[in-house]
Design a protein around this motif. Structure first.
Motif, mmCIF file in Angstrom:
data_model
loop_
_atom_site.group_PDB
_atom_site.id
_atom_site.type_symbol
_atom_site.label_atom_id
_atom_site.label_comp_id
_atom_site.label_asym_id
_atom_site.label_seq_id
_atom_site.Cartn_x
_atom_site.Cartn_y
_atom_site.Cartn_z
ATOM 1 N N LEU A 213 0.823 -1.200 0.000
ATOM 2 C CA LEU A 213 0.000 0.000 0.000
ATOM 3 C C LEU A 213 0.866 1.262 0.000
ATOM 4 O O LEU A 213 0.523 2.257 -0.653
ATOM 5 C CB LEU A 213 -0.941 0.000 1.201
ATOM 6 C CG LEU A 213 -2.030 -1.092 1.198
ATOM 7 C CD1 LEU A 213 -2.835 -1.051 2.488
ATOM 8 C CD2 LEU A 213 -2.948 -0.927 -0.016
ATOM 9 N N ARG A 214 1.991 1.212 0.742
ATOM 10 C CA ARG A 214 2.891 2.371 0.754
ATOM 11 C C ARG A 214 3.476 2.614 -0.637
ATOM 12 O O ARG A 214 3.577 3.754 -1.098
ATOM 13 C CB ARG A 214 4.013 2.157 1.771
ATOM 14 C CG ARG A 214 4.929 3.386 1.945
ATOM 15 C CD ARG A 214 6.114 3.083 2.843
ATOM 16 N NE ARG A 214 6.964 2.067 2.243
ATOM 17 C CZ ARG A 214 7.358 0.966 2.866
ATOM 18 N NH1 ARG A 214 6.954 0.716 4.097
ATOM 19 N NH2 ARG A 214 8.150 0.101 2.269
ATOM 20 N N ASP A 215 3.874 1.534 -1.320
ATOM 21 C CA ASP A 215 4.419 1.678 -2.667
ATOM 22 C C ASP A 215 3.359 2.207 -3.638
ATOM 23 O O ASP A 215 3.662 3.004 -4.529
ATOM 24 C CB ASP A 215 4.948 0.330 -3.161
ATOM 25 C CG ASP A 215 6.185 -0.121 -2.386
ATOM 26 O OD1 ASP A 215 6.806 0.727 -1.719
ATOM 27 O OD2 ASP A 215 6.511 -1.328 -2.445
ATOM 28 N N THR A 216 2.133 1.750 -3.449
ATOM 29 C CA THR A 216 1.033 2.249 -4.288
ATOM 30 C C THR A 216 0.821 3.736 -4.046
ATOM 31 O O THR A 216 0.657 4.523 -4.989
ATOM 32 C CB THR A 216 -0.266 1.484 -3.978
ATOM 33 O OG1 THR A 216 -0.086 0.098 -4.274
ATOM 34 C CG2 THR A 216 -1.428 2.032 -4.801
ATOM 35 N N LEU B 145 1.150 9.409 -5.751
ATOM 36 C CA LEU B 145 1.521 10.796 -5.475
ATOM 37 C C LEU B 145 2.605 11.285 -6.437
ATOM 38 O O LEU B 145 2.592 12.441 -6.866
ATOM 39 C CB LEU B 145 1.992 10.931 -4.032
ATOM 40 C CG LEU B 145 0.916 10.663 -2.962
ATOM 41 C CD1 LEU B 145 1.521 10.685 -1.568
ATOM 42 C CD2 LEU B 145 -0.216 11.682 -3.076
ATOM 43 N N ASP B 146 3.551 10.418 -6.780
ATOM 44 C CA ASP B 146 4.598 10.803 -7.732
ATOM 45 C C ASP B 146 4.027 11.109 -9.105
ATOM 46 O O ASP B 146 4.614 11.877 -9.874
ATOM 47 C CB ASP B 146 5.645 9.692 -7.840
ATOM 48 C CG ASP B 146 6.565 9.628 -6.624
ATOM 49 O OD1 ASP B 146 6.556 10.581 -5.818
ATOM 50 O OD2 ASP B 146 7.295 8.622 -6.479
ATOM 51 N N PRO C 99 -4.665 6.698 -14.569
ATOM 52 C CA PRO C 99 -4.135 5.920 -15.694
ATOM 53 C C PRO C 99 -2.631 5.674 -15.596
ATOM 54 O O PRO C 99 -2.157 4.554 -15.794
ATOM 55 C CB PRO C 99 -4.487 6.772 -16.907
ATOM 56 C CG PRO C 99 -5.658 7.597 -16.480
ATOM 57 C CD PRO C 99 -5.397 7.905 -15.039
ATOM 58 N N ARG C 100 -1.853 6.733 -15.288
ATOM 59 C CA ARG C 100 -0.398 6.566 -15.249
ATOM 60 C C ARG C 100 0.036 5.711 -14.071
ATOM 61 O O ARG C 100 0.981 4.919 -14.167
ATOM 62 C CB ARG C 100 0.286 7.936 -15.183
ATOM 63 C CG ARG C 100 0.234 8.701 -16.513
ATOM 64 C CD ARG C 100 1.092 9.943 -16.464
ATOM 65 N NE ARG C 100 0.566 10.923 -15.518
ATOM 66 C CZ ARG C 100 1.287 11.876 -14.935
ATOM 67 N NH1 ARG C 100 2.582 11.961 -15.194
ATOM 68 N NH2 ARG C 100 0.732 12.737 -14.111
ATOM 69 N N THR C 101 -0.636 5.845 -12.928
ATOM 70 C CA THR C 101 -0.289 5.043 -11.762
ATOM 71 C C THR C 101 -0.567 3.569 -12.024
ATOM 72 O O THR C 101 0.263 2.694 -11.726
ATOM 73 C CB THR C 101 -1.090 5.506 -10.533
ATOM 74 O OG1 THR C 101 -0.832 6.890 -10.287
ATOM 75 C CG2 THR C 101 -0.701 4.703 -9.294
ATOM 76 N N ILE D 30 -6.089 2.705 1.574
ATOM 77 C CA ILE D 30 -5.158 3.696 2.125
ATOM 78 C C ILE D 30 -5.918 4.789 2.866
ATOM 79 O O ILE D 30 -5.527 5.205 3.979
ATOM 80 C CB ILE D 30 -4.309 4.297 0.983
ATOM 81 C CG1 ILE D 30 -3.353 3.238 0.414
ATOM 82 C CG2 ILE D 30 -3.527 5.520 1.472
ATOM 83 C CD1 ILE D 30 -2.641 3.658 -0.857
ATOM 84 N N GLN D 31 -7.009 5.256 2.295
ATOM 85 C CA GLN D 31 -7.781 6.309 2.950
ATOM 86 C C GLN D 31 -8.401 5.814 4.252
ATOM 87 O O GLN D 31 -8.439 6.543 5.259
ATOM 88 C CB GLN D 31 -8.865 6.829 1.992
ATOM 89 C CG GLN D 31 -8.278 7.584 0.796
ATOM 90 C CD GLN D 31 -9.352 8.258 -0.048
ATOM 91 O OE1 GLN D 31 -9.305 9.476 -0.242
ATOM 92 N NE2 GLN D 31 -10.317 7.492 -0.544
#
Length: 415
Positions: free
Chosen positions: A345-348, A353-354, A360-362, A380-381
């Protein structure tokens, strides 16, 4: 391909004469190297040349593998002369090596090619006598060079210092001595070592050797300040350096240092911001220190940090060392990490955010379906209690992730 930097300073005519005289007496190839195994002067061949010797004559120094092999034999710490074994894979015949010392200072290495690894008593005596004369001669040259380096160091450090009056005085002195040209584009690079097991003189010599090729180039005029574990390169340029040029310079310096020093030295480089006046050299210097700190803390930088590429990390890295710890991590982020599947979840979250919240890009970057991504974001929320549509909440989480990247390995795992 390894790019060769400036070779060691050629030996004096007097030193060359001593080398030639010894070689003719022995009937063997003789050379004097500096403490970093860079050729200072050499005799003619006597049918005992090998690929390393030939390459050294053509390039001005041996290749990195040969230098590293010789240094790994500990020759700079030998209390007396000895043989080093040949290496067929390197094209290196056995050599008899004499550390040239005077008053406790290692000035160089007298190297005699001895394929049979044996010397007659009269040969050993001749080498010892020549080595004594060479060391005495080289000591006088070393004293003069050390004085010049000390003057240059004081001038460079004053120019990057915080004292305005000292900077003004240093600039005037540098201009009067012709050390500072008219070019105004300024770049400061800082090199730092972790010298736990390195001898101080070896570290200083390596720093000087890695940087000296950048004191005078076609596009830059520079000054160098060498300390025990840190060096500063101040460059004045007639135009702003291209990013690729800076990256190449940094890579070459690191390559040289890793050749001359043991892995324990663990060199890092910080490149400061580009400025348009010498008066701002101190700013570039401070930024270079921050960039070096980034290089030390972020393995992804591979030992080289550039202020202009740090982004928000440049701000975070100006926090005091004692303050840059896990207590800066937002509680919601710690809760996320400690949850089931927290790493995923942290990597997601980082990827989301990046990519500025682009679904789409994520999803494409993570290689998952958008439905799966929406499901993870809802998780996450729920876990963090934060709204990913809220800019302030996003900033809190993003900064927390960035802080986590900067923490030491022992604490970063808790992010």
């Amino acid at each position: 391909m390894t790019v060769r930097l400036q070779r060691a300073r050629p030996g004096s005519p007097e030193l060359q004469a001593l080398v030639d005289e010894l070689a003719e007496r022995l009937g063997r190839s003789v050379a004097v190297d500096d403490p970093l195994v860079r050729m200072v002067c050499t005799s003619r061949h006597f049918g005992d040349e090998d690929p390393v010797r030939i390459g050294t004559l053509l390039q001005g120094r041996a290749d990195n593998a040969a230098i590293r092999y010789v240094l790994d034999q500990g020759v700079t710490q030998w209390p007396r002369p000895g043989f080093i074994d040949g290496r067929h894979d390197l094209g290196l015949l056995p050599r008899y090596v004499v550390p040239l010392r005077e008053r406790g200072h290692l000035l160089g290495l007298l190297v005699v090619v001895v394929p049979e690894k044996t010397l007659a008593d009269e040969e050993t005596r001749a080498i010892a006598g020549a080595a004594e004369a060479m060391a005495a001669l080289m000591y006088g040259e070393w004293i003069a060079a050390d004085t010049r380096k000390s003057d240059e160091r004081d001038l460079a450090l004053a120019l990057v210092g915080a004292d305005v009056a000292a900077r003004t005085t240093a600039r005037r002195r540098g201009e009067e001595r012709g050390l500072l040209g008219a070019a105004e584009h300024v770049l400061v690079t800082v090199v730092q070592l972790s010298c736990g097991t390195e001898l101080v003189h070896r570290s200083e010599a390596a720093l000087w050797a890695a940087l000296e090729g950048y004191r005078q180039t076609r596009s830059a005029q520079g000054l160098i300040a060498i300390g025990k574990e840190r060096a500063v390169l101040l460059q004045l340029r007639d135009r702003p350096p291209h990013p690729d040029e800076v990256a190449a310079q940094t890579a070459r310096i690191l390559d040289e240092l890793r050749t001359f020093l043991d892995p324990s030295a663990d060199p890092v480089i910080g490149v400061g911001g580009r400025h348009t006046t010498l008066d701002d050299a101190w700013t570039s210097y401070e930024q270079a220190l921050v960039a070096a700190r980034a290089a030390r803390r972020l393995p992804s930088l591979k030992g080289a940090g550039d202020w202009e590429l740090l982004g928000e990390l440049g701000v975070l890295l100006q926090l005091p060392e004692h303050a840059l710890n896990a207590s800066l991590l937002p509680k919601p982020l710690r809760t996320l990490t400690e949850s089931h599947g927290g790493d995923r979840l942290r990597d997601t979250l980082r990827c989301f955010l990046d990519h500025a919240g682009s679904i789409p890009r994520t999803a494409e970057t993570l290689g998952i379906h958008r439905t799966s991504l929406y499901y993870r974001l809802r998780q996450i929320q729920e876990i963090t209690g934060l709204d990913l549509d809220d800019g302030a909440h996003r900033l809190t989480l993003h900064l927390g992730l960035r802080v986590g990247e900067l923490l030491a390995p022992s604490t970063a795992g808790a992010v």
